[in-house]
Design an enzyme around this catalytic site. Structure first.
Site, PDB file in Angstrom:
ATOM      1  N   HIS A 186      26.684 -19.183  70.084  1.00  0.00           N
ATOM      2  CA  HIS A 186      25.962 -17.910  69.978  1.00  0.00           C
ATOM      3  C   HIS A 186      24.617 -18.055  70.681  1.00  0.00           C
ATOM      4  O   HIS A 186      23.953 -19.092  70.557  1.00  0.00           O
ATOM      5  CB  HIS A 186      25.777 -17.585  68.489  1.00  0.00           C
ATOM      6  CG  HIS A 186      25.440 -16.158  68.181  1.00  0.00           C
ATOM      7  ND1 HIS A 186      26.007 -15.081  68.833  1.00  0.00           N
ATOM      8  CD2 HIS A 186      24.593 -15.622  67.259  1.00  0.00           C
ATOM      9  CE1 HIS A 186      25.515 -13.954  68.316  1.00  0.00           C
ATOM     10  NE2 HIS A 186      24.657 -14.251  67.369  1.00  0.00           N
ATOM     11  N   ARG A 242      32.356 -11.196  72.162  1.00  0.00           N
ATOM     12  CA  ARG A 242      32.205 -10.992  70.716  1.00  0.00           C
ATOM     13  C   ARG A 242      31.131  -9.956  70.416  1.00  0.00           C
ATOM     14  O   ARG A 242      30.159 -10.230  69.730  1.00  0.00           O
ATOM     15  CB  ARG A 242      31.781 -12.329  70.123  1.00  0.00           C
ATOM     16  CG  ARG A 242      32.625 -12.876  69.023  1.00  0.00           C
ATOM     17  CD  ARG A 242      32.218 -14.285  68.600  1.00  0.00           C
ATOM     18  NE  ARG A 242      30.821 -14.598  68.736  1.00  0.00           N
ATOM     19  CZ  ARG A 242      30.326 -15.575  69.498  1.00  0.00           C
ATOM     20  NH1 ARG A 242      31.118 -16.375  70.159  1.00  0.00           N
ATOM     21  NH2 ARG A 242      29.028 -15.764  69.588  1.00  0.00           N
ATOM     22  N   TYR A 285       3.416  11.765  46.892  1.00  0.00           N
ATOM     23  CA  TYR A 285       2.535  10.816  46.214  1.00  0.00           C
ATOM     24  C   TYR A 285       1.299  10.474  47.034  1.00  0.00           C
ATOM     25  O   TYR A 285       1.384  10.213  48.231  1.00  0.00           O
ATOM     26  CB  TYR A 285       3.281   9.516  45.929  1.00  0.00           C
ATOM     27  CG  TYR A 285       4.347   9.629  44.874  1.00  0.00           C
ATOM     28  CD1 TYR A 285       4.074  10.194  43.634  1.00  0.00           C
ATOM     29  CD2 TYR A 285       5.624   9.157  45.129  1.00  0.00           C
ATOM     30  CE1 TYR A 285       5.080  10.276  42.662  1.00  0.00           C
ATOM     31  CE2 TYR A 285       6.617   9.227  44.170  1.00  0.00           C
ATOM     32  CZ  TYR A 285       6.342   9.789  42.941  1.00  0.00           C
ATOM     33  OH  TYR A 285       7.318   9.869  41.993  1.00  0.00           O
ATOM     34  N   MET A 333      11.357   7.611  46.408  1.00  0.00           N
ATOM     35  CA  MET A 333      12.624   6.934  46.132  1.00  0.00           C
ATOM     36  C   MET A 333      13.817   7.823  46.470  1.00  0.00           C
ATOM     37  O   MET A 333      14.820   7.374  47.020  1.00  0.00           O
ATOM     38  CB  MET A 333      12.679   6.515  44.655  1.00  0.00           C
ATOM     39  CG  MET A 333      13.877   5.648  44.318  1.00  0.00           C
ATOM     40  SD  MET A 333      13.903   5.183  42.587  1.00  0.00           S
ATOM     41  CE  MET A 333      12.549   4.014  42.518  1.00  0.00           C
ATOM     42  N   ASP A 334      13.698   9.120  46.153  1.00  0.00           N
ATOM     43  CA  ASP A 334      14.841  10.027  46.248  1.00  0.00           C
ATOM     44  C   ASP A 334      14.657  11.159  47.252  1.00  0.00           C
ATOM     45  O   ASP A 334      15.571  11.941  47.436  1.00  0.00           O
ATOM     46  CB  ASP A 334      15.086  10.720  44.898  1.00  0.00           C
ATOM     47  CG  ASP A 334      14.884   9.791  43.738  1.00  0.00           C
ATOM     48  OD1 ASP A 334      15.530   8.737  43.741  1.00  0.00           O
ATOM     49  OD2 ASP A 334      14.068  10.115  42.846  1.00  0.00           O
TER      50      ASP A 334
HETATM   51  C1  LIG Z   1      26.570 -10.981  64.747  1.00  0.00           C
HETATM   52  C2  LIG Z   1      27.245 -11.892  65.673  1.00  0.00           C
HETATM   53  C3  LIG Z   1      27.791 -11.408  66.879  1.00  0.00           C
HETATM   54  C4  LIG Z   1      27.579  -9.994  67.372  1.00  0.00           C
HETATM   55  O1  LIG Z   1      26.261  -9.868  67.859  1.00  0.00           O
HETATM   56  P1  LIG Z   1      25.734  -8.498  68.496  1.00  0.00           P
HETATM   57  O2  LIG Z   1      24.368  -8.814  68.960  1.00  0.00           O
HETATM   58  O3  LIG Z   1      25.749  -7.494  67.404  1.00  0.00           O
HETATM   59  O4  LIG Z   1      26.670  -8.165  69.582  1.00  0.00           O
HETATM   60  C5  LIG Z   1      28.518 -12.287  67.650  1.00  0.00           C
HETATM   61  N1  LIG Z   1      28.671 -13.577  67.278  1.00  0.00           N
HETATM   62  C6  LIG Z   1      28.127 -14.081  66.162  1.00  0.00           C
HETATM   63  C7  LIG Z   1      28.325 -15.509  65.827  1.00  0.00           C
HETATM   64  C8  LIG Z   1      27.376 -13.269  65.322  1.00  0.00           C
HETATM   65  O5  LIG Z   1      26.829 -13.767  64.209  1.00  0.00           O
END
Ligand SMILES: *Cc1c(COP(=O)(O)O)cnc(C)c1O
Length: 394
Positions: A186, A242, A285, A333-334
């Protein structure tokens, strides 16, 4: 575990009839045709690589199972989530396609994951041993992707453990049904195109794939790219991309046109009250807002308990019939209050105002994120409380 509850049948029926005073008071509308459009666009960007749609955190607040179904129907080949619980929920909701889960705080659920044919991301030697043990006790196929830390220093095995993890899993492959399908990693700074860490991580990742080969594994589905890399670095698509965020039409990188993505999420609420206030009167508030003239206020029944950040108080507008109305005073809150001026549009209780839209002149989640100095990821996943989700089908 849903962050937002789906609207009930009665709510939806009331809405279809169009009765002004019925239906959910706060609606998060998810346009599944936008999800499908974005998945097709990401697939085209990814060239020959397959698409894993990431639906962790309840589909970034959009509803994991409905988004997963729409994404798979639009050409995604698999689904990614963080935890095994998230993966099991998708199975229970009828998602039978491949799912990968990569964030584990114990191996206690590995057997359950294998029983539901969930692929596991493995990030340490302990996890490798545990998945090997679970595989021995399991009869069907077991799919593992090794998660390599190439510089994010978050999930994934540190480089010092890569060989040991690979050796353990190569032995496990020799024993039986376990198969290491791929390695993945990642990126830390993909949302800053040109950042030097991107190429550094990619080089380490290529080294990791080569090491896996040298250790007797044959990973064929390797993956590195999140949304930002899928959109800006097609050369890093490897075998699978991904993307999460871009699936929802939110852009991780500011670019004019946002790559042609379409926002899937809209947020509307029905006014609870409309009433006059006189010059000098305060609203909400702390009386942080005082009427500078005689005016009309609209009361919107959404507050921070529903996922509207209190820090937005006095810093956003809502829209009705194409007109912008400033939110004034503190978000409670609401509820919060908007200034309708002389209310030329004659808005009344039960009328709908738009907080987040998907049209060209509408307010976006990205604008809120910039106001709050945060990212759209955080705001999309905040919605909760009395917010009800409704789907527009693809
Ligand atoms: C969250 C995540 C993604 C997706 O990331 P984006 O920036 O939303 O595209 C891909 N791989 C891993 C390991 C993640 O944790």
């Amino acid at each position: 575990m849903s962050s937002v509850q789906d609207a009930g049948a009665a709510d939806l029926a009331a809405d279809r009839v169009g009765t002004k005073h019925d239906g959910p008071s706060i609606s998060a509308t998810v346009d599944l045709s936008a999800i499908a459009h974005n998945v097709r666009l990401l697939r085209a960007r990814a060239g020959g690589a397959a698409v894993m749609t990431v639906v962790k955190a309840d589909g970034y607040g959009h509803g994991a199972a409905r988004v997963a179904r729409a994404a798979l129907d639009a050409g995604a080949s698999e689904i990614g989530v963080a935890t095994i619980d998230e993966a099991l929920e998708l199975r229970a909701a009828g998602i039978h396609e491949p799912i990968l889960a990569w964030l584990h705080s114990s191996s206690g659920q590995f057997a359950d994951a294998l029983a539901s044919d969930i692929a596991l991301g493995v990030s340490s030697i302990e996890q490798a041993r545990a998945v090997r043990a679970a595989a021995r006790a399991h009869s069907g196929p077991v799919r593992v992707d090794i998660k390599l830390d190439t510089g994010l220093s978050r999930g994934g095995a540190p480089a010092s453990e890569w060989s040991a993890v690979m050796d353990e899993l190569a032995d496990a492959e020799a024993e039986g049904p376990l198969r290491v399908r791929g390695v993945f990693s990642h990126l830390a700074c993909a949302d800053e195109p040109g950042h030097p860490s991107i190429d550094r991580q990619a080089a380490l990742f290529r080294g990791g794939i080569a090491l896996a080969g040298a250790r007797g594994l044959t990973p064929t589905v390797n993956h590195l790219a999140n949304s930002a890399a899928t959109l800006t670095r097609p050369d890093l698509a490897f075998d699978l991309v991904r993307p999460g965020l871009a699936t929802y039409g939110l852009s991780p990188v500011s670019e004019p046109g946002d790559f042609g993505l379409r926002a899937a999420l809209g947020l509307t609420a029905r006014l609870a009250l409309v009433k006059p206030v006189a010059t000098g009167e305060g609203a909400s508030y702390g009386h942080r807002w005082l009427a500078e003239r005689d005016t009309t206020l609209g009361l919107v029944p959404m507050g921070y308990a529903d996922g509207l950040p209190r820090a937005l108080s006095g810093r956003f507008t809502v829209q009705a019939n194409g007109v912008d109305y400033p939110a004034v005073g503190r978000i409670c809150m609401d509820q919060f209050v908007i200034d309708l001026g002389d209310n030329e549009d004659a808005l009344s209780a039960g009328d709908t105002v738009t907080l987040i839209g998907s049209g060209p002149d509408e307010i976006t989640l990205q604008q809120w994120a910039e106001t709050l100095d945060t990212i759209s990821y955080e705001l999309a996943t905040l919605l909760r409380g009395r917010t009800r989700r409704r789907y527009l089908d693809a």
